[in-house]
Write a protein that holds these residues in place. Sequence first.
Motif, PDB file in Angstrom:
ATOM      1  N   ARG A 206      11.595  -1.159   6.112  1.00 28.52           N
ATOM      2  CA  ARG A 206      12.258  -0.436   7.190  1.00 28.52           C
ATOM      3  C   ARG A 206      13.764  -0.588   6.996  1.00 28.52           C
ATOM      4  O   ARG A 206      14.457  -1.273   7.743  1.00 28.52           O
ATOM      5  CB  ARG A 206      11.821  -0.987   8.537  1.00 28.52           C
ATOM      6  CG  ARG A 206      10.363  -0.735   8.849  1.00 28.52           C
ATOM      7  CD  ARG A 206       9.990  -1.171  10.241  1.00 28.52           C
ATOM      8  NE  ARG A 206      10.628  -0.359  11.262  1.00 28.52           N
ATOM      9  CZ  ARG A 206      10.481  -0.538  12.565  1.00 28.52           C
ATOM     10  NH1 ARG A 206       9.717  -1.518  13.022  1.00 28.52           N
ATOM     11  NH2 ARG A 206      11.095   0.246  13.436  1.00 28.52           N
ATOM     12  N   MET A 207      14.232   0.068   5.945  1.00 25.66           N
ATOM     13  CA  MET A 207      15.623  -0.035   5.544  1.00 25.66           C
ATOM     14  C   MET A 207      16.131   1.361   5.203  1.00 25.66           C
ATOM     15  O   MET A 207      15.414   2.183   4.641  1.00 25.66           O
ATOM     16  CB  MET A 207      15.763  -0.968   4.335  1.00 25.66           C
ATOM     17  CG  MET A 207      17.194  -1.149   3.859  1.00 25.66           C
ATOM     18  SD  MET A 207      17.297  -2.343   2.500  1.00 25.66           S
ATOM     19  CE  MET A 207      16.394  -1.475   1.224  1.00 25.66           C
ATOM     20  N   VAL A 208      17.397   1.619   5.573  1.00 24.84           N
ATOM     21  CA  VAL A 208      18.021   2.915   5.351  1.00 24.84           C
ATOM     22  C   VAL A 208      19.245   2.719   4.464  1.00 24.84           C
ATOM     23  O   VAL A 208      20.006   1.759   4.646  1.00 24.84           O
ATOM     24  CB  VAL A 208      18.421   3.565   6.693  1.00 24.84           C
ATOM     25  CG1 VAL A 208      19.373   4.730   6.464  1.00 24.84           C
ATOM     26  CG2 VAL A 208      17.191   4.042   7.438  1.00 24.84           C
ATOM     27  N   ALA A 209      19.424   3.635   3.503  1.00 26.94           N
ATOM     28  CA  ALA A 209      20.633   3.653   2.673  1.00 26.94           C
ATOM     29  C   ALA A 209      21.471   4.861   3.071  1.00 26.94           C
ATOM     30  O   ALA A 209      20.944   5.959   3.249  1.00 26.94           O
ATOM     31  CB  ALA A 209      20.274   3.726   1.192  1.00 26.94           C
TER      32      ALA A 209
ATOM     33  N   TRP B  75      21.026  -0.690   5.457  1.00 29.40           N
ATOM     34  CA  TRP B  75      20.904  -1.111   6.855  1.00 29.40           C
ATOM     35  C   TRP B  75      19.463  -1.543   7.122  1.00 29.40           C
ATOM     36  O   TRP B  75      18.525  -0.806   6.815  1.00 29.40           O
ATOM     37  CB  TRP B  75      21.292   0.020   7.794  1.00 29.40           C
ATOM     38  CG  TRP B  75      22.628   0.623   7.492  1.00 29.40           C
ATOM     39  CD1 TRP B  75      22.898   1.622   6.617  1.00 29.40           C
ATOM     40  CD2 TRP B  75      23.892   0.237   8.038  1.00 29.40           C
ATOM     41  NE1 TRP B  75      24.239   1.908   6.582  1.00 29.40           N
ATOM     42  CE2 TRP B  75      24.883   1.063   7.452  1.00 29.40           C
ATOM     43  CE3 TRP B  75      24.276  -0.725   8.972  1.00 29.40           C
ATOM     44  CZ2 TRP B  75      26.217   0.950   7.773  1.00 29.40           C
ATOM     45  CZ3 TRP B  75      25.628  -0.826   9.299  1.00 29.40           C
ATOM     46  CH2 TRP B  75      26.586   0.008   8.700  1.00 29.40           C
ATOM     47  N   ASP B  76      19.291  -2.724   7.704  1.00 32.23           N
ATOM     48  CA  ASP B  76      17.964  -3.262   8.010  1.00 32.23           C
ATOM     49  C   ASP B  76      17.571  -2.792   9.410  1.00 32.23           C
ATOM     50  O   ASP B  76      17.979  -3.371  10.422  1.00 32.23           O
ATOM     51  CB  ASP B  76      17.986  -4.792   7.932  1.00 32.23           C
ATOM     52  CG  ASP B  76      16.585  -5.358   7.775  1.00 32.23           C
ATOM     53  OD1 ASP B  76      15.634  -4.683   8.199  1.00 32.23           O
ATOM     54  OD2 ASP B  76      16.457  -6.465   7.216  1.00 32.23           O
ATOM     55  N   ILE B  77      16.775  -1.719   9.476  1.00 33.53           N
ATOM     56  CA  ILE B  77      16.380  -1.149  10.763  1.00 33.53           C
ATOM     57  C   ILE B  77      15.343  -2.030  11.442  1.00 33.53           C
ATOM     58  O   ILE B  77      15.268  -2.083  12.667  1.00 33.53           O
ATOM     59  CB  ILE B  77      15.843   0.284  10.560  1.00 33.53           C
ATOM     60  CG1 ILE B  77      16.879   1.129   9.800  1.00 33.53           C
ATOM     61  CG2 ILE B  77      15.493   0.938  11.876  1.00 33.53           C
ATOM     62  CD1 ILE B  77      18.217   1.208  10.470  1.00 33.53           C
ATOM     63  N   GLY B  78      14.523  -2.729  10.676  1.00 30.12           N
ATOM     64  CA  GLY B  78      13.495  -3.584  11.265  1.00 30.12           C
ATOM     65  C   GLY B  78      14.071  -4.685  12.131  1.00 30.12           C
ATOM     66  O   GLY B  78      13.434  -5.138  13.082  1.00 30.12           O
ATOM     67  N   LYS B  79      15.291  -5.110  11.834  1.00 33.83           N
ATOM     68  CA  LYS B  79      15.929  -6.172  12.616  1.00 33.83           C
ATOM     69  C   LYS B  79      16.899  -5.637  13.657  1.00 33.83           C
ATOM     70  O   LYS B  79      17.578  -6.410  14.332  1.00 33.83           O
ATOM     71  CB  LYS B  79      16.677  -7.122  11.680  1.00 33.83           C
ATOM     72  CG  LYS B  79      15.774  -7.848  10.697  1.00 33.83           C
ATOM     73  CD  LYS B  79      16.575  -8.775   9.809  1.00 33.83           C
ATOM     74  CE  LYS B  79      15.683  -9.496   8.802  1.00 33.83           C
ATOM     75  NZ  LYS B  79      16.465 -10.384   7.911  1.00 33.83           N
ATOM     76  N   ASN B  80      16.995  -4.290  13.765  1.00 28.42           N
ATOM     77  CA  ASN B  80      17.906  -3.651  14.722  1.00 28.42           C
ATOM     78  C   ASN B  80      19.341  -4.148  14.548  1.00 28.42           C
ATOM     79  O   ASN B  80      20.085  -4.332  15.515  1.00 28.42           O
ATOM     80  CB  ASN B  80      17.457  -3.889  16.164  1.00 28.42           C
ATOM     81  CG  ASN B  80      16.211  -3.100  16.495  1.00 28.42           C
ATOM     82  OD1 ASN B  80      15.921  -2.082  15.861  1.00 28.42           O
ATOM     83  ND2 ASN B  80      15.463  -3.547  17.475  1.00 28.42           N
ATOM     84  N   SER B  81      19.725  -4.380  13.304  1.00 24.37           N
ATOM     85  CA  SER B  81      21.056  -4.906  13.024  1.00 24.37           C
ATOM     86  C   SER B  81      22.031  -3.761  12.784  1.00 24.37           C
ATOM     87  O   SER B  81      21.738  -2.831  12.029  1.00 24.37           O
ATOM     88  CB  SER B  81      21.015  -5.815  11.791  1.00 24.37           C
ATOM     89  OG  SER B  81      22.311  -6.227  11.434  1.00 24.37           O
TER      90      SER B  81
END
Length: 613
Positions: free
Chosen positions: A340-343, A354-360
């Motif tokens: 669950r990561m976006v570039a 961006w680490d979407i799984g951690k809502n960071s």
Amino acid sequence: MSTEEHVWRAHVVRRLRERNRKECDNFKEIIEQNNRLIDHVAQLKADNLKISVENEQLRNAVSTGGTGSNVAIATLEKKLLSQQEELTELHKRKGENSQMIVDLNQKVEQQRIIISEKEHSLVEQQTNNNRLRAEVQLLHSSLEELKKLNNTMLDEHTALQLAFSSLEEKMRGVQDENRRLLERLMQYKSKDADKLNEENESIIRKRLPSIFRKRSAKLKRDLEDAVREPSSSSNTASSPGAASLQRNSSPAQFVGGLIGDEDFDEAAINGAMEAIGLDDNEYISARFTAGGDIAENSRASIDTLKATGYLGQANPTKILMKFEAHENESHAVRWSPVERMVATGGADRKVKLWDIGKNSTEPRAVLSGSSAGINSVDFDSTGAYILGTSNDYGARVWTVMDNRLRHTLTGHSGKVMAAKYVQEPIKVVTGSHDRTLKIWDLRSIACIETKFAGSSCNDLVTTDSLGSTIISGHYDKKIRFWDIRTEKQADDVLMPAKITSLDLSKDCNYLICSVRDDTIKLLDLRKNQVISTFTNEHFKISCDFARASFNSSGLKIACGSADGAIYIWNVNGFLEATLKGHSTAVNAVSWSPNNNMLASVGKNKRCTIYSES
């Protein structure tokens, strides 16, 4: 005397003086010395003759006798001795002068040789000069012919330009007429769809009360029986409702048995699907498998439900995250295939993870190395490598685990707009504004093949993991197909305007193409034909590299608009949702391959993540 005759005479005089200077000046000193010697010899001969006469007179006087004559003889002898010494000196000087004449003659011969060489060189230079004059004359004549040809070409170009302007005007008229006809066609289709929906709704409204009570009671009894007697398979099988609910049968058989009955309704479908655990996508697939035995009015009802998104996957409508991705405009976004990561990539020359799984809202990594803005990003199928293209005429490969720059691919002469893996992980194909596609071998970091498309490439995709077929979208409105196994190009598909992006469905059978005329085309690659067009009166393509995207099931299409909204259509052509989350134009969107989430970036630097409500 005419001017030409005066010039001629002056030239002759100048040449004679030049000849005298060359032929006489070298011997002038010798001639003067020779003249002086001749004069001196003549003087000595006269003196010798005088002395001889005097000697003769003295001898005569001696013969006659006398003392005075003896004195005169002694004087004369002394004088004769001095004259002999002087004659000896003169002979000596004459020898020296003779030697000088010999030396000067040798120098004269040397000068003659030099003059001969100079004359020979002069003849060669004159010959070369004549040859060059002939070449100049020939070039002048060629220049005159080229000028005449250029004038002819200019006239032809002007004529062609006028013809082109006329044809372009006609084309605009035809396009306007086509647009009007298309709008009328869409209006007629919309009216037909509204009429069909009204008919279906009227049928459902008429039949809903009795059908709902009948089916609900039937399903309730079946479920109660199944709960009371879970181990009695024979009793459950004997009940018609329980037989319909047996999950051991195939989805197609279950759905066929469910909707084959004339008394099926919306509530019954929902209850049955929940009872057996059949999700929406499985229901749609089974619906089409079992559709051959369904009555025509039932078929229309199901299609209507599917078109409204009722039976399909729910649309992401909630903003899960919103964060500032880049310092300047954001150009590209892509989900990782395994995390669950976006570039994202932007005009600040960076690719960020961006680490979407951690809502960071802080980037997991910042990948640098580009010297200009990023145009596209993409992962390989394992999510281990990320590929980015840039306006600095290059493409780069980073590893996700350690965030290191592994490869830099340079060789294009224009900005690189798109890149994809082919034959993972050893080859990459890039498309550029220099009108070429290049295939790179990552083992040798070298371009192994260049394909000349003839037009700027805005986006490209590959049809399978082996990358046997490359599909590219171009500025000249054409979609081009390249088979790298046979090095042959298939027939192009012409779009109505320049192409901004391409995306493939998961089964590689369908291709969406966003076009600059503010439409999205759906192509069936098995026929190479456009089978559907998606548009809306408020939908406007934001830029020449705006990216549209399929979802993981291939049933929905999303694309950003210049008004800051994201439009979501289903593949049947119905607009299902409009997402508001950007205040400026949206440049790119990307569906998550593992869940129903959507990422988007735009001109306002922000990245927005949407999820189901």
